[in-house]
Design a protein around this motif. Structure first.
Motif, PDB file in Angstrom:
ATOM      1  N   TYR A  91       0.837  -1.213   0.000  1.00  0.00           N
ATOM      2  CA  TYR A  91       0.000   0.000   0.000  1.00  0.00           C
ATOM      3  C   TYR A  91       0.867   1.256   0.000  1.00  0.00           C
ATOM      4  N   GLN A  92       1.924   1.220   0.811  1.00  0.00           N
ATOM      5  CA  GLN A  92       2.801   2.391   0.914  1.00  0.00           C
ATOM      6  C   GLN A  92       3.419   2.734  -0.446  1.00  0.00           C
ATOM      7  N   TYR A  93       3.949   1.720  -1.101  1.00  0.00           N
ATOM      8  CA  TYR A  93       4.619   1.969  -2.380  1.00  0.00           C
ATOM      9  C   TYR A  93       3.629   2.435  -3.440  1.00  0.00           C
ATOM     10  N   GLN A  94       2.442   1.825  -3.463  1.00  0.00           N
ATOM     11  CA  GLN A  94       1.430   2.210  -4.444  1.00  0.00           C
ATOM     12  C   GLN A  94       1.026   3.668  -4.262  1.00  0.00           C
ATOM     13  N   ALA A  95       0.831   4.077  -3.012  1.00  0.00           N
ATOM     14  CA  ALA A  95       0.458   5.469  -2.724  1.00  0.00           C
ATOM     15  C   ALA A  95       1.563   6.427  -3.151  1.00  0.00           C
ATOM     16  N   ALA A  96       2.796   6.083  -2.834  1.00  0.00           N
ATOM     17  CA  ALA A  96       3.930   6.946  -3.203  1.00  0.00           C
ATOM     18  C   ALA A  96       4.051   7.060  -4.718  1.00  0.00           C
ATOM     19  N   LYS A  97       3.864   5.939  -5.415  1.00  0.00           N
ATOM     20  CA  LYS A  97       3.960   5.940  -6.878  1.00  0.00           C
ATOM     21  C   LYS A  97       2.925   6.871  -7.506  1.00  0.00           C
ATOM     22  N   MET A  98       1.685   6.792  -7.007  1.00  0.00           N
ATOM     23  CA  MET A  98       0.612   7.634  -7.562  1.00  0.00           C
ATOM     24  C   MET A  98       0.872   9.104  -7.274  1.00  0.00           C
ATOM     25  N   ALA A  99       1.332   9.397  -6.052  1.00  0.00           N
ATOM     26  CA  ALA A  99       1.610  10.793  -5.698  1.00  0.00           C
ATOM     27  C   ALA A  99       2.728  11.358  -6.569  1.00  0.00           C
ATOM     28  N   ALA A 100       3.776  10.570  -6.778  1.00  0.00           N
ATOM     29  CA  ALA A 100       4.891  11.026  -7.617  1.00  0.00           C
ATOM     30  C   ALA A 100       4.425  11.278  -9.046  1.00  0.00           C
ATOM     31  N   LYS A 101       3.607  10.375  -9.558  1.00  0.00           N
ATOM     32  CA  LYS A 101       3.095  10.511 -10.919  1.00  0.00           C
ATOM     33  C   LYS A 101       2.215  11.749 -11.060  1.00  0.00           C
ATOM     34  N   ASN A 102       1.515  12.116  -9.978  1.00  0.00           N
ATOM     35  CA  ASN A 102       0.644  13.290  -9.998  1.00  0.00           C
ATOM     36  C   ASN A 102       1.390  14.597  -9.747  1.00  0.00           C
TER      37      ASN A 102
END
Length: 214
Positions: A91-102
């Protein structure tokens, strides 16, 4: 004025973080992404209730200036190390990935003292692996905090942590154990906010000693 995104808002550090962000004029909006609804008497808080198993469906919610990540669980709560890893790494990595992409500029992650991808401890290994996974993401800045045992009132009783909270402050007066001394969840939250308002390197890791200096 900034927008903060918070995951792990119902945990010990997360609750302190929300309370401190509410009174901080630097942040005009706080997006709390949670599994269950939270109640806050402030228009500053926007609560998005999501299914963390379908986190990619909520990518649009991860928009702001800073992502504060306090998410985590225990083996007991999760039921197994494998389930704990889903939360603490997946969950942590998925959230970080989406935030970085945004285009979120700053990522502030609560990790752990002892985090090491080669550790024998499954917990420290998970924390170390996550640190390595998020470092290449396209944030302008990444701040990783490594606290030891966290002190403060929790929603759930944890006997081991209660006993440790009494014993460790005494034991850790020994110089060679000082790096394991406990820290208040409120102090970690204060350091997270302080870092978000300062200039810093592209990737910074703050050990326990540095967390006591806000």
């Amino acid at each position: 004025m900034k927008t903060a995104i918070v995951i792990g808002a119902t945990g010990l550090i997360g609750q302190h973080l929300l309370n401190q962000l509410l009174t901080d004029p630097t942040f005009s909006k706080v997006v709390a992404i949670t599994r269950k609804p939270i109640q806050y008497n402030s228009k500053k808080i926007v609560n998005h209730v999501v299914d963390f198993n379908k986190l990619p469906s909520y990518s649009a919610q991860f928009n702001g200036n800073v992502l504060f990540s306090c998410l985590g669980t225990t083996k007991k709560q999760a039921g197994s190390i494998e389930n704990q890893r889903i939360v603490d790494v997946g969950y942590q990595y998925q959230a970080a990935k989406m935030a970085a992409k945004n285009g979120v500029a700053h990522y502030v992650l609560v990790s752990s003292s002892g985090a090491n991808k080669n550790a024998n401890s499954a917990y420290f290994k998970m924390k170390g692996e996550l640190e390595n996974m998020v470092k290449p993401l396209s944030f302008q800045r990444i701040s990783i905090l490594q606290p030891s045992l966290l002190l403060g009132e929790r929603n759930q009783f944890r006997l081991g942590e209660v006993l440790s909270s009494y014993l460790l402050p005494i034991i850790c007066k020994l110089p060679f154990l000082k790096r394991y001394r406990p820290i208040e969840g409120a102090q970690v939250a204060k350091k997270m906010i302080s870092l978000s308002k300062q200039q810093g390197e592209q990737c910074e890791i703050y050990s326990l000693d540095e967390l006591f200096n806000t």
